[in-house]
Design a protein around this motif. Structure first.
Motif, PDB file in Angstrom:
ATOM      1  N   TYR A 116     -39.642 -64.161 105.932  1.00 24.37           N
ATOM      2  CA  TYR A 116     -39.820 -64.374 104.499  1.00 24.37           C
ATOM      3  C   TYR A 116     -40.734 -63.343 103.832  1.00 24.37           C
ATOM      4  O   TYR A 116     -40.853 -63.320 102.599  1.00 24.37           O
ATOM      5  CB  TYR A 116     -40.400 -65.773 104.240  1.00 24.37           C
ATOM      6  N   TRP A 159     -39.393 -75.790  97.586  1.00 31.24           N
ATOM      7  CA  TRP A 159     -40.221 -74.933  96.739  1.00 31.24           C
ATOM      8  C   TRP A 159     -41.078 -75.712  95.753  1.00 31.24           C
ATOM      9  O   TRP A 159     -42.200 -75.326  95.442  1.00 31.24           O
ATOM     10  CB  TRP A 159     -39.350 -73.918  95.989  1.00 31.24           C
ATOM     11  N   SER A 198     -41.160 -70.992 104.039  1.00 25.43           N
ATOM     12  CA  SER A 198     -40.010 -70.773 103.160  1.00 25.43           C
ATOM     13  C   SER A 198     -40.302 -71.331 101.771  1.00 25.43           C
ATOM     14  O   SER A 198     -39.840 -70.788 100.764  1.00 25.43           O
ATOM     15  CB  SER A 198     -38.757 -71.429 103.747  1.00 25.43           C
ATOM     16  N   GLU A 237     -39.908 -69.190  98.236  1.00 23.60           N
ATOM     17  CA  GLU A 237     -38.993 -69.630  97.188  1.00 23.60           C
ATOM     18  C   GLU A 237     -39.717 -69.975  95.886  1.00 23.60           C
ATOM     19  O   GLU A 237     -39.135 -69.897  94.804  1.00 23.60           O
ATOM     20  CB  GLU A 237     -38.196 -70.839  97.673  1.00 23.60           C
TER      21      GLU A 237
END
Length: 264
Positions: A79, A201, A225, A229
């Motif tokens: 990421y 997110w 993640s 995001e």
């Protein structure tokens, strides 16, 4: 020989006192603070004086609506490129505190961070508890990481460090200063490092927005993640609210120069 029974307990008592005094002097602390949702710098209690004594940071106390993004990088989950893309698009600086494993396994990302104007911070080479090391052991951990970064990027000197797991004491703060380093802790963080427990997110977004405050040093992990995001949305909203994003160099410079010179 008649004095031996008396000498033994006296020596035992002396050694016990010495041990207790030594243990107190080298007591270790785990970084922590009292969270709030009042958008104010959290209280760190007794740690404030300790940090002041050794020139360490956990927030910018000027009152300016400034945010300092920092990331801890021990390993890669895929990421970081996305995070760097957002930072580049939004013209936001960040500091990445990396370990030896990260530098060795992802030299391309280290080089990209430096090439795009970000700061590499020292998170130690092997990620040990610094409070159980000798000064020479601490020096070796920091120098090995610094040399590894210099070998693959244009940043040949590191000046900020974040102790593994936030464990520190006055001895490690003093030694860091002796070795030319400034400790940087944080005033805003949440449990984002568990890759098996990502919540989407919106969770990351809400955690940061609920705790954000002027002068925040934000700790995030690029293995999340959720962070990757949410980052673009966070930066956009925080800019709308009047926040600007600065680097740790800006923070240190602000504290070194008179207000009129710095321009605030």
């Amino acid at each position: 020989m008649r004095n031996v029974p008396l000498i033994v307990p006296i020596m035992t008592a002396f050694l016990l006192i010495f041990f207790l005094m030594g243990s107190h002097a080298s007591a270790s602390y785990g970084w922590g603070y009292k969270k709030n949702t009042d958008h104010k710098i959290p209280d760190v209690g007794k740690y404030q004086k300790i940090l002041d004594d050794y020139g360490a940071y956990y927030a910018d106390h000027s009152g300016d609506k400034v945010i300092y993004l920092t990331f801890d990088n021990g390993y890669e989950q895929g990421y970081t490129d996305d995070i760097l893309d957002v930072l580049k698009e939004e013209n936001v600086p960040a500091t990445f505190f990396v370990t030896g494993h990260y530098v060795k396994s992802k030299p391309d990302l280290i080089k990209r961070m430096v090439d795009e104007g970000h700061i590499i911070g020292n998170h130690s080479y092997h990620h040990p508890d610094m409070t159980i090391l000798t000064k020479e052991g601490m020096r070796k951990e920091l120098e090995e990481l610094e040399e590894a970064v210099a070998a693959i990027s244009d940043q040949d000197e590191l000046k900020y460090m974040r102790p593994p797991k936030g464990v520190f004491n006055e001895k490690t703060l003093e030694w860091a200063n002796d070795l030319g380093y400034i400790h940087v802790f944080w005033s805003l963080a949440f449990a984002d490092w568990n890759t098996n427990d990502q919540k989407g997110w919106k969770y990351a977004y809400d955690q940061i927005m609920n705790q954000v405050h002027p002068g925040a040093i934000v700790l995030l992990h690029t293995v999340s993640s959720d962070n990757a995001e949410s980052l673009s949305k966070l930066v956009t909203e925080l800019k709308k609210q009047g926040y600007s994003f600065k680097s740790l160099d800006d923070l240190v410079m602000k504290n070194m120069l008179p207000e009129a010179v710095y321009g605030y």
